[in-house]
Design a protein around this motif. Structure first.
Motif, PDB file in Angstrom:
ATOM      1  N   MET A   1       0.846  -1.171   0.000  1.00 29.27           N
ATOM      2  CA  MET A   1       0.000   0.000   0.000  1.00 29.27           C
ATOM      3  C   MET A   1       0.895   1.238   0.000  1.00 29.27           C
ATOM      4  N   SER A   2       0.473   2.280  -0.664  1.00 35.79           N
ATOM      5  CA  SER A   2       1.285   3.489  -0.763  1.00 35.79           C
ATOM      6  C   SER A   2       1.043   4.418   0.428  1.00 35.79           C
ATOM      7  N   LEU A   3       1.883   5.435   0.520  1.00 35.75           N
ATOM      8  CA  LEU A   3       1.760   6.412   1.597  1.00 35.75           C
ATOM      9  C   LEU A   3       0.478   7.220   1.448  1.00 35.75           C
ATOM     10  N   LEU A   4      -0.099   7.586   2.584  1.00 32.82           N
ATOM     11  CA  LEU A   4      -1.265   8.458   2.615  1.00 32.82           C
ATOM     12  C   LEU A   4      -0.852   9.763   3.281  1.00 32.82           C
ATOM     13  N   THR A   5      -1.296  10.881   2.746  1.00 35.51           N
ATOM     14  CA  THR A   5      -1.036  12.162   3.396  1.00 35.51           C
ATOM     15  C   THR A   5      -2.259  12.494   4.226  1.00 35.51           C
ATOM     16  N   VAL A   6      -2.045  12.577   5.534  1.00 43.08           N
ATOM     17  CA  VAL A   6      -3.164  12.787   6.456  1.00 43.08           C
ATOM     18  C   VAL A   6      -2.883  13.965   7.386  1.00 43.08           C
ATOM     19  N   ASP A   7      -3.953  14.527   7.900  1.00 40.21           N
ATOM     20  CA  ASP A   7      -3.874  15.512   8.965  1.00 40.21           C
ATOM     21  C   ASP A   7      -4.334  14.804  10.236  1.00 40.21           C
ATOM     22  N   LEU A   8      -3.613  15.022  11.316  1.00 41.55           N
ATOM     23  CA  LEU A   8      -3.928  14.378  12.590  1.00 41.55           C
ATOM     24  C   LEU A   8      -4.474  15.422  13.555  1.00 41.55           C
ATOM     25  N   TYR A   9      -5.540  15.045  14.251  1.00 39.31           N
ATOM     26  CA  TYR A   9      -6.178  15.918  15.225  1.00 39.31           C
ATOM     27  C   TYR A   9      -6.254  15.189  16.561  1.00 39.31           C
ATOM     28  N   GLN A  10      -6.190  15.967  17.631  1.00 40.46           N
ATOM     29  CA  GLN A  10      -6.263  15.416  18.976  1.00 40.46           C
ATOM     30  C   GLN A  10      -7.533  15.940  19.640  1.00 40.46           C
ATOM     31  N   SER A  11      -8.201  15.056  20.371  1.00 36.95           N
ATOM     32  CA  SER A  11      -9.392  15.463  21.100  1.00 36.95           C
ATOM     33  C   SER A  11      -9.037  16.533  22.122  1.00 36.95           C
ATOM     34  N   ALA A  12      -9.849  17.577  22.186  1.00 43.13           N
ATOM     35  CA  ALA A  12      -9.613  18.645  23.162  1.00 43.13           C
ATOM     36  C   ALA A  12     -10.030  18.207  24.562  1.00 43.13           C
ATOM     37  N   THR A  13     -10.857  17.175  24.669  1.00 45.28           N
ATOM     38  CA  THR A  13     -11.340  16.729  25.977  1.00 45.28           C
ATOM     39  C   THR A  13     -10.645  15.478  26.484  1.00 45.28           C
ATOM     40  N   ASN A  14     -10.010  14.715  25.584  1.00 42.09           N
ATOM     41  CA  ASN A  14      -9.282  13.512  25.987  1.00 42.09           C
ATOM     42  C   ASN A  14      -8.021  13.415  25.134  1.00 42.09           C
ATOM     43  N   PRO A  15      -6.869  13.818  25.676  1.00 42.50           N
ATOM     44  CA  PRO A  15      -5.638  13.889  24.882  1.00 42.50           C
ATOM     45  C   PRO A  15      -5.097  12.545  24.405  1.00 42.50           C
ATOM     46  N   GLU A  16      -5.699  11.436  24.810  1.00 41.79           N
ATOM     47  CA  GLU A  16      -5.271  10.120  24.315  1.00 41.79           C
ATOM     48  C   GLU A  16      -5.967   9.744  23.013  1.00 41.79           C
ATOM     49  N   LYS A  17      -6.997  10.504  22.630  1.00 41.83           N
ATOM     50  CA  LYS A  17      -7.784  10.176  21.440  1.00 41.83           C
ATOM     51  C   LYS A  17      -7.390  11.069  20.272  1.00 41.83           C
ATOM     52  N   PHE A  18      -7.251  10.427  19.107  1.00 38.28           N
ATOM     53  CA  PHE A  18      -6.824  11.116  17.903  1.00 38.28           C
ATOM     54  C   PHE A  18      -7.758  10.794  16.744  1.00 38.28           C
ATOM     55  N   LEU A  19      -7.740  11.677  15.766  1.00 37.11           N
ATOM     56  CA  LEU A  19      -8.539  11.536  14.558  1.00 37.11           C
ATOM     57  C   LEU A  19      -7.601  11.754  13.377  1.00 37.11           C
ATOM     58  N   ALA A  20      -7.594  10.820  12.438  1.00 37.43           N
ATOM     59  CA  ALA A  20      -6.799  10.944  11.215  1.00 37.43           C
ATOM     60  C   ALA A  20      -7.752  11.188  10.055  1.00 37.43           C
ATOM     61  N   LEU A  21      -7.444  12.198   9.242  1.00 38.41           N
ATOM     62  CA  LEU A  21      -8.276  12.574   8.096  1.00 38.41           C
ATOM     63  C   LEU A  21      -7.394  12.761   6.868  1.00 38.41           C
ATOM     64  N   PRO A  22      -7.944  12.534   5.677  1.00 44.08           N
ATOM     65  CA  PRO A  22      -7.173  12.868   4.486  1.00 44.08           C
ATOM     66  C   PRO A  22      -6.763  14.344   4.556  1.00 44.08           C
ATOM     67  N   SER A  23      -5.559  14.653   4.165  1.00 43.99           N
ATOM     68  CA  SER A  23      -5.045  16.018   4.255  1.00 43.99           C
ATOM     69  C   SER A  23      -6.002  17.005   3.582  1.00 43.99           C
ATOM     70  N   GLY A  24      -6.264  18.104   4.279  1.00 47.42           N
ATOM     71  CA  GLY A  24      -7.144  19.139   3.746  1.00 47.42           C
ATOM     72  C   GLY A  24      -8.599  19.000   4.139  1.00 47.42           C
ATOM     73  N   THR A  25      -8.976  17.901   4.784  1.00 46.77           N
ATOM     74  CA  THR A  25     -10.358  17.692   5.198  1.00 46.77           C
ATOM     75  C   THR A  25     -10.657  18.540   6.434  1.00 46.77           C
ATOM     76  N   ASP A  26     -11.791  19.213   6.439  1.00 52.33           N
ATOM     77  CA  ASP A  26     -12.206  20.032   7.572  1.00 52.33           C
ATOM     78  C   ASP A  26     -12.922  19.144   8.589  1.00 52.33           C
ATOM     79  N   PRO A  27     -12.367  18.956   9.787  1.00 59.31           N
ATOM     80  CA  PRO A  27     -13.012  18.079  10.766  1.00 59.31           C
ATOM     81  C   PRO A  27     -14.384  18.586  11.212  1.00 59.31           C
ATOM     82  N   ALA A  28     -14.620  19.899  11.137  1.00 59.71           N
ATOM     83  CA  ALA A  28     -15.917  20.457  11.528  1.00 59.71           C
ATOM     84  C   ALA A  28     -17.027  20.030  10.572  1.00 59.71           C
TER      85      ALA A  28
END
Length: 82
Positions: A1-28
């Motif tokens: 599988m090839s590399l994916l370019t992602v943006d990583l976000y961290q939960s503001a209420t639980n710093p152990e939880k993360f969200l990975a999204l395709p680069s440029g995606t608006d989490p809102a």
């Protein structure tokens, strides 16, 4: 599988939880993650434009599952082990 370019976000209420999204995606614009877990209702950018290799080991997270989630539902929730 090839590399994916992602943006990583961290939960503001639980710093152990993360969200990975395709680069440029608006989490809102996503409702799916917070439907499953309200800790993803407010996130802060952790890393932008990360070159994610699904075959690489990343601090105990299931990289193959994260890649599969991103390719199918366009986001992936995960926890970083302590």
């Amino acid at each position: 599988m090839s590399l994916l370019t992602v943006d990583l976000y961290q939960s503001a209420t639980n710093p152990e939880k993360f969200l990975a999204l395709p680069s440029g995606t608006d989490p809102a614009a996503l409702t799916g993650p917070m439907v499953f877990d309200q800790d993803y209702g407010e996130v802060v950018r952790y890393q932008e434009g990360f070159q994610f290799d699904p075959e690489q080991a990343y601090a105990g997270v299931d990289a193959a599952k994260i890649a599969a989630d991103i390719l199918t539902v366009k986001w992936s929730m995960y926890r970083r082990p302590r």
